[in-house]
Scaffold this motif. Structure first.
Motif, PDB file in Angstrom:
ATOM      1  N   PHE A 335      35.328  44.875  34.222  1.00 54.78           N
ATOM      2  CA  PHE A 335      36.577  44.962  33.487  1.00 54.78           C
ATOM      3  C   PHE A 335      37.333  43.664  33.716  1.00 54.78           C
ATOM      4  O   PHE A 335      37.825  43.403  34.805  1.00 54.78           O
ATOM      5  CB  PHE A 335      37.357  46.170  34.033  1.00 54.78           C
ATOM      6  N   ASP A 336      37.386  42.808  32.696  1.00 53.01           N
ATOM      7  CA  ASP A 336      38.073  41.527  32.832  1.00 53.01           C
ATOM      8  C   ASP A 336      39.572  41.741  32.626  1.00 53.01           C
ATOM      9  O   ASP A 336      39.993  42.300  31.609  1.00 53.01           O
ATOM     10  CB  ASP A 336      37.526  40.527  31.821  1.00 53.01           C
ATOM     11  N   SER A 337      40.373  41.282  33.588  1.00 53.68           N
ATOM     12  CA  SER A 337      41.806  41.539  33.520  1.00 53.68           C
ATOM     13  C   SER A 337      42.639  40.281  33.304  1.00 53.68           C
ATOM     14  O   SER A 337      43.862  40.308  33.420  1.00 53.68           O
ATOM     15  CB  SER A 337      42.273  42.238  34.816  1.00 53.68           C
ATOM     16  N   GLY A 338      41.967  39.160  32.971  1.00 53.02           N
ATOM     17  CA  GLY A 338      42.686  37.923  32.704  1.00 53.02           C
ATOM     18  C   GLY A 338      42.899  37.084  33.945  1.00 53.02           C
ATOM     19  O   GLY A 338      42.697  37.544  35.081  1.00 53.02           O
ATOM     20  N   ASP A 339      43.252  35.825  33.743  1.00 51.04           N
ATOM     21  CA  ASP A 339      43.545  34.899  34.846  1.00 51.04           C
ATOM     22  C   ASP A 339      42.356  34.709  35.777  1.00 51.04           C
ATOM     23  O   ASP A 339      42.527  34.478  36.980  1.00 51.04           O
ATOM     24  CB  ASP A 339      44.756  35.375  35.653  1.00 51.04           C
ATOM     25  N   GLY A 340      41.137  34.822  35.241  1.00 51.47           N
ATOM     26  CA  GLY A 340      39.951  34.621  36.055  1.00 51.47           C
ATOM     27  C   GLY A 340      39.670  35.741  37.034  1.00 51.47           C
ATOM     28  O   GLY A 340      38.952  35.543  38.021  1.00 51.47           O
ATOM     29  N   LEU A 341      40.210  36.930  36.781  1.00 51.15           N
ATOM     30  CA  LEU A 341      40.015  38.082  37.661  1.00 51.15           C
ATOM     31  C   LEU A 341      39.365  39.223  36.893  1.00 51.15           C
ATOM     32  O   LEU A 341      39.407  39.278  35.667  1.00 51.15           O
ATOM     33  CB  LEU A 341      41.353  38.551  38.235  1.00 51.15           C
TER      34      LEU A 341
END
Length: 414
Positions: A335-341
């Protein structure tokens, strides 16, 4: 010669055909795979396309290319299945006979099922991202969006990859921040569920992440229609949600030929035994991937883990022996949550997503229900794994059955 016919050359159909090609003697078995075209789309990539991460051409490859030698591949629209006669009729009149049938034709978005969705604002201010065309249109629309109410919306469950709409909301929030316009955008996440996710622990964690990013949640919202002229979502209980730009996940349904064949439920999903994927009505029909009615996520990981169980079971069944494998509903999802996280969730029929490490205790190297850069890179690396390991039917170094190793209840955290 025994005839095995596979309908659908997507993730589940391709993996299963390749696994069975390794197990079934070529001199005794004829394996045929049918799909409407030769374009295999890497569907997880559609989520990133609107944000400039991929181009459409990078996500599409030949279906035929990924089927092992000895498998016959045919293109054609499926008209109907005659389960009693054990035949499949294609739209061009060809009739294919089978001894065993695997249905893996998936599910697809149906914007025509929601009044007003396909009205004057379709792909003007109303977009989908589960199709190449919709995702590409949204990629053009985002840079033109100067601010206002940005709504991410799900019509109803089940849908392909149920965390993808949440991922899109987080990626959009990060994109607006990166472009210096977050203060001009009101982000709203609209769901028919009572919370951010179907299970309480994950729902609380993901709901907290929405709060942190100031993304409002409208829960228990069952859309009845869309008013495209006034740009409003209207629910059955007459709640209204206005929007300036709407990213919607339409109702998902199985293939129409399933209804014509009398095989499915009201959403064209075929009822099966949840442990063996055997049709409850026709013992020589098995249904894999998103085409069945399993009470679990319609996700690529489910297709992967179920194919591992099914291949061994099918060989036993074809030899007249009892099927000894039992699928436990195992699913996991980056689950990609943005900001490289990113996050990772891992669950099955009986156990909801829990915090911890995966696949190994302590060492992980991946974290469950916690944002890390490793999870983000795991999501990006999956594209290579998909094309080179998953589709060819090779075994991956992760357990097929869900393991409690490394997991713990939240109240036991230090």
């Amino acid at each position: 010669m025994k005839r095995l016919l596979v309908l659908g050359a997507g993730t589940a159909g391709t993996m299963t055909a390749n696994k069975l090609r390794r197990e079934l003697p070529l001199r005794e078995w004829q394996i045929t795979v049918v799909d409407r075209d030769d374009d295999h789309i890497y569907q997880p990539g559609l989520l990133f396309l609107p944000f400039g991460k991929y181009r459409t051409g990078q996500l599409t490859r030949s279906r035929r290319r990924y089927l092992r030698r000895g498998i016959c591949f045919l293109t054609g629209e499926i008209d109907r299945v005659d389960a009693d006669a054990k035949t499949v009729r294609l739209a061009d009149g060809r009739v294919l006979a089978y001894d065993y049938l695997i249905v893996a034709t998936g599910t697809s978005p149906r914007p025509d099922e929601t009044p007003g969705m396909l009205g004057s604002q379709w792909r003007e201010s109303i977009f989908d991202f589960y199709t190449p065309e919709g995702s590409a249109a949204l990629a053009e629309a985002l840079p033109r969006f100067t601010g206002g109410r940005f709504v991410v919306h799900i019509v109803d469950q089940p849908i392909k990859c149920p965390v993808a709409p949440l991922e899109f909301a987080f990626l959009a929030e990060a994109w607006f921040r990166a472009h210096g316009m977050r203060d001009r955008v009101e982000l709203v996440y609209v769901t028919p569920l009572p919370g951010a996710f179907t299970k309480p622990i994950a729902s609380a964690r993901l709901g907290g992440m929405l709060d942190e990013r100031k993304i409002a949640v409208e829960a228990d919202f069952l859309v009845e229609r869309i008013d495209p002229d006034n740009k409003v979502l209207i629910s059955y209980d007459e709640r209204e949600i206005p929007f300036d730009l709407l990213v919607t996940v339409p109702l998902n349904k199985g293939a129409d030929y399933v209804a014509r064949s009398g095989l499915g439920d009201e959403l064209n999903y075929i009822p099966v035994d949840r442990h063996t994927f055997q049709s409850t009505a026709h013992p020589d029909i098995f249904v894999l991937g998103d085409a069945n009615d399993l009470p679990i996520s319609k996700a690529g990981s489910v297709a992967h883990f179920s194919a591992e169980v099914f291949a061994a079971n099918f060989c036993e069944y074809a030899e007249g022996r009892p099927m000894t494998g039992s699928f436990d509903g195992h699913a996991n999802c980056f689950f990609d949550s943005g900001d490289g996280l990113g996050l990772l969730i891992d669950f099955n029929y009986d156990t909801e997503p829990l915090p911890g490490t995966y696949p190994l205790q302590v060492f992980g190297p991946l974290s469950l229900l916690r944002e890390t850069s490793r999870n983000h890179w795991g999501k990006l690396a999956f594209r290579w794994i998909y094309w080179h390991l998953l589709l060819p039917g090779r075994r991956l170094p992760v357990p097929t059955r869900m393991s409690m190793r490394g997991k713990h209840q939240p109240d036991k955290e230090n």
